[in-house]
Design a protein around this motif. Sequence first.
Motif, PDB file in Angstrom:
ATOM      1  N   SER A 245      37.776 -27.758 -10.639  1.00 33.46           N
ATOM      2  CA  SER A 245      36.712 -27.490  -9.671  1.00 33.46           C
ATOM      3  C   SER A 245      36.723 -26.001  -9.357  1.00 33.46           C
ATOM      4  O   SER A 245      37.778 -25.444  -9.028  1.00 33.46           O
ATOM      5  N   ALA A 246      35.565 -25.357  -9.475  1.00 34.17           N
ATOM      6  CA  ALA A 246      35.536 -23.903  -9.290  1.00 34.17           C
ATOM      7  C   ALA A 246      34.159 -23.430  -8.838  1.00 34.17           C
ATOM      8  O   ALA A 246      33.194 -24.200  -8.788  1.00 34.17           O
ATOM      9  N   LEU A 247      34.123 -22.155  -8.498  1.00 27.87           N
ATOM     10  CA  LEU A 247      32.861 -21.495  -8.163  1.00 27.87           C
ATOM     11  C   LEU A 247      32.601 -20.447  -9.241  1.00 27.87           C
ATOM     12  O   LEU A 247      33.497 -19.670  -9.580  1.00 27.87           O
ATOM     13  N   ALA A 248      31.384 -20.428  -9.759  1.00 27.31           N
ATOM     14  CA  ALA A 248      31.007 -19.394 -10.727  1.00 27.31           C
ATOM     15  C   ALA A 248      30.065 -18.414 -10.038  1.00 27.31           C
ATOM     16  O   ALA A 248      29.084 -18.828  -9.426  1.00 27.31           O
ATOM     17  N   SER A 249      30.390 -17.141 -10.113  1.00 26.12           N
ATOM     18  CA  SER A 249      29.578 -16.119  -9.457  1.00 26.12           C
ATOM     19  C   SER A 249      29.074 -15.149 -10.517  1.00 26.12           C
ATOM     20  O   SER A 249      29.866 -14.460 -11.172  1.00 26.12           O
ATOM     21  N   LEU A 250      27.768 -15.111 -10.685  1.00 29.70           N
ATOM     22  CA  LEU A 250      27.167 -14.246 -11.710  1.00 29.70           C
ATOM     23  C   LEU A 250      27.279 -12.786 -11.276  1.00 29.70           C
ATOM     24  O   LEU A 250      27.022 -12.469 -10.109  1.00 29.70           O
ATOM     25  N   PHE A 251      27.669 -11.932 -12.213  1.00 27.34           N
ATOM     26  CA  PHE A 251      27.791 -10.516 -11.875  1.00 27.34           C
ATOM     27  C   PHE A 251      26.448  -9.972 -11.419  1.00 27.34           C
ATOM     28  O   PHE A 251      25.406 -10.267 -12.015  1.00 27.34           O
ATOM     29  N   ILE A 252      26.484  -9.192 -10.370  1.00 31.49           N
ATOM     30  CA  ILE A 252      25.247  -8.631  -9.800  1.00 31.49           C
ATOM     31  C   ILE A 252      24.763  -7.513 -10.720  1.00 31.49           C
ATOM     32  O   ILE A 252      25.561  -6.645 -11.106  1.00 31.49           O
TER      33      ILE A 252
END
Lengths: 559, 454
Positions: A245-252
């Motif tokens: 289980s994780a969070l994916a954060s797209l590079f700005i």
Amino acid sequence: MRRTILSSMFGLLLLCCAGISWGDNPDRELKRSGGIDRTTWIDHDKQPITQPPEWESNYYTGMFRQAITDPLSHAFDIPDKLLIIPRSLGAKTEREAVNVNAFDEVPNSSWFTNRNHLKAIPPNELRKGPTEVVLPKKPWTIKHAKAGGQTAGFQIKDADGKKWLIKLDPAGYPQLVSGADMVSRTLFWAAGYNVPNNQPVRFRREDLKIDEDLLKGNEDGEQMRESDLAAVLERGARFPDSSYSALASLFIPGEVLGAPSMQKRRPGDANDWYTHNHRRELRGMYVLASWLNSWDAKDQNFLDVFVPTTKDSLGHVDHYVLDVGASLGAAGMGAREPWHGYENTIDWGWMARRLVTLGFTVEPWRHAHGDPGIPAVGNFESAAYRPEQFKTLQEQPAFRAMSDRDGYWGAKIVASFSRDQIAAAIDAGGYEDPKAKQYLLKTLMERREKVMRYWFREVAPLDFFEIKDGRLKFHDLAQDVGITGPREYLVQIDSEGKDDDKSGAYRLKSPELPLDNITSDATHLELHLSIAGSKAKPVKVELSRTAGADWVVTWIRHG
Amino acid sequence: MFPKYCRLHGFLIVGLFLAAWVAVPARANMASSVGDSTNSTGFGDTTWTAPDPPGSEDPSQPGPRVAEPDRDPTWETALRTPFRVVFFPMRLLARGMELGFKQFGGELMSPKPPSPGVKVGVGIYAGSANDVAIGPTVKARDFLIPDSKFGLFAGWSITDHRRIKLTESIADRQPIGFRLIGSYDLKPNRRFFGIGNDTPESQRSYFRLEDINAEGSLLFGSSPLQQVRLVGGYSAMTAKSGWKAEPLLTEVFPRETVPGYGGSTHELQYGATGDFAMINNDVVPSLGVHLRTELRQFQGIRESDPDFNQWLFEGRGYVPVFAPRRVIAVRAAWAGVKPLAGSAEMPFYRLAHNEGALAFAGYSSRRFHDNQLAILRAEYRWELWERREWTLDAVALYELTEVAPFSSAFTWDKRRTAYGGGFRLGLSDRSNVRLDLAKGDEGLHLTLRIGNIF
């Protein structure tokens, strides 16, 4: 001779101070072509500039300053102590936020865009957040280890070539941090702040491969072996089907400039006119952070990005709220510790209270029993919550500078969220446990009510003034949101014009004031509206007649 | 047309219907009270639109700003400038400290797990406030020997205190481990007040003590709080004329009245030490008992060197006061030396004395020397601050202490008392930091100690 040396040193010090103050003043670089307009709803701060140098507020410097230097500075701030005298005589010596328009609102800018409190976002749109839902396509290639922060993770390139940061939920707590981040960042976005594109994800070990260079050791000396990856994954939470289980954060997109300081402007950014702790949206964020228990709102959880917009590489800086995973009941290592949100990391006030009471003082967080036994929720509650007592780990300069006016503005944003919208934000967290959704909705609604009750008691929640059919109409927000029934209002009127006989106090039975009955010849009215029987600070509203003899609202100030 | 009762019933029915018609929406409104205003059209609804909301104009287009750049009001600048000038040195100091914390804060606040290999750096050792030593350090992990830690520090303080310390531990925190400690310590201004409990403070004098020590330990037990150690080693001490402080020992005491002064002793020692703790928290215990013991026999290498036994028995107890964050802690310690039959005379510097783990609150270190030493202390500790593995307690203490030539010579009348307070920062099960300010019979004393202390 000695006197000459001393005088020279004194003069030199003065010059240094003057030099520092001149050197810090960006006015010389400003483009003033647009002028100043206090009625604007757009603060045009995205004018093309050259890329500012990378500069980042240092975490440890900030920690030392906010824990040691600032408290000592405030303790020995003699001018501030001297100002107690004029303050006790009613003089206003606190500095109000700068970037506020004539209507007591924050104009849109590179920091903030007015959203839900001016035009409600439909729940299905709010659920999506700032962008359409885009998930990292598998397989994922690990390019770097994750630097900083308490959560385990890594940087990846997905099958489409997009760069993401993957943050694992802490072992034993699937969806805890990823869920809290999604709920909070969705509400931060709906409130008006810029946030990254985050998504909750689940993956398996076979979805990952380590980049060849990283496996061997890349140019930066960074290496990740299979055993290192296994150690990272060991710290991650797993679902019953063994997926992670994780969070994916797209590079700005854009050039990362680093975390801004909440205490000053960004060096080299000619658009950055206002010292950050004097920005309304950063001061008022306290109320939102308090509601969501975003207890780690430090400089490093913000990010400035330079976005080139012209062919000659000119552009502007966008300002993001980057990481709000440490919120609701979550912490990087598991459930939030009970004191998170109640004390600073080094809290001299509480230490002093414990010292003098021989440890017999009972802190509010000891009464806060917020563990519902739901791993995805962690430790979150509303019963012991006091909106005004909320504290972040490191004291935020912008939060400390907050005035009642800023607090009211923040509370207005919190109050603007309906049950359906909050439920939609919780939906964005992708919680698999329905109990988690129910508990979060109930707790957030209860906390929202406490926020509203506190701030609407401090400042009269009379807002959204408009002239219609010869009447000044307004909303009583407390009545709109259902925390009070119909009530009466008091208006003190000062008028200017040919006939000022009508100046005086009036009692209103509904939130509207018939203007023409009160004054027919006045050209300018100054109204002080308050709630009958309430100690809430009144609202000041100014009206002027246009050339066509119609009234217009020209100035509003709450509190 | 209708009987009277029918008309009455008719009115009642219509009335009830009307009441119900009014009440149902009212109930619905009550149910949708706070914030649940989905069906209305006011602020806080999902359909809310403010009057004249702003358009979607792009801030990147040319246009006005909402306010001038902010700056301090002139009156505030005028008010603050004199204070800024006066406090300028303090601001410089603060900025310097911030820079220092920027450099070393990461290591201090979030130490990285030690990595294998050899590291060279700079170390600091603080014996007391005016005895701060700085020097090079070498640290190695898993170097040549698996699961080993090596440390070497060489420091020279502002009072000419020279110190070299070498440690090597193998299989630390394993059921069976080994530790080697070697040290050289030369301090030119150690204190001596005479031997016995009644020596006056006015007899303060100074001498030079050179101490060379090497000790190996075989450790049984992975926790330092549940461990037996078999120890053996070599110890050499020399007491001679000092410097960096006055008066010198021979200016206060006739040389022949101070046994061992001017010479050296060389000893081989062996024995056993151990810790047996049953406590609820290894760093900040609030309930339980901790027993400690050290038993050693020293054998002189030369005929002029004494043969003697050395011991320490210590008990610590902890009881919470309604909550673990408030604790009553007590400590009793008895330490001493006893020459073996036929031994040469015991030199004064090998007698029991109040220093290090056996320091007396309210008295300067090495204030008392004698064959035996006893400490009885009671403390009330309460938590001021707790973050992750660090806990800072405030402490109020009361202590009774005494030295005596033999056990039956301890008497209640000769006890030394001290009371005071301080702070205790718990770092780990092996180390904590204590800062105490205590008033003894001879005045106030501030002590700072780091290590495995009470």
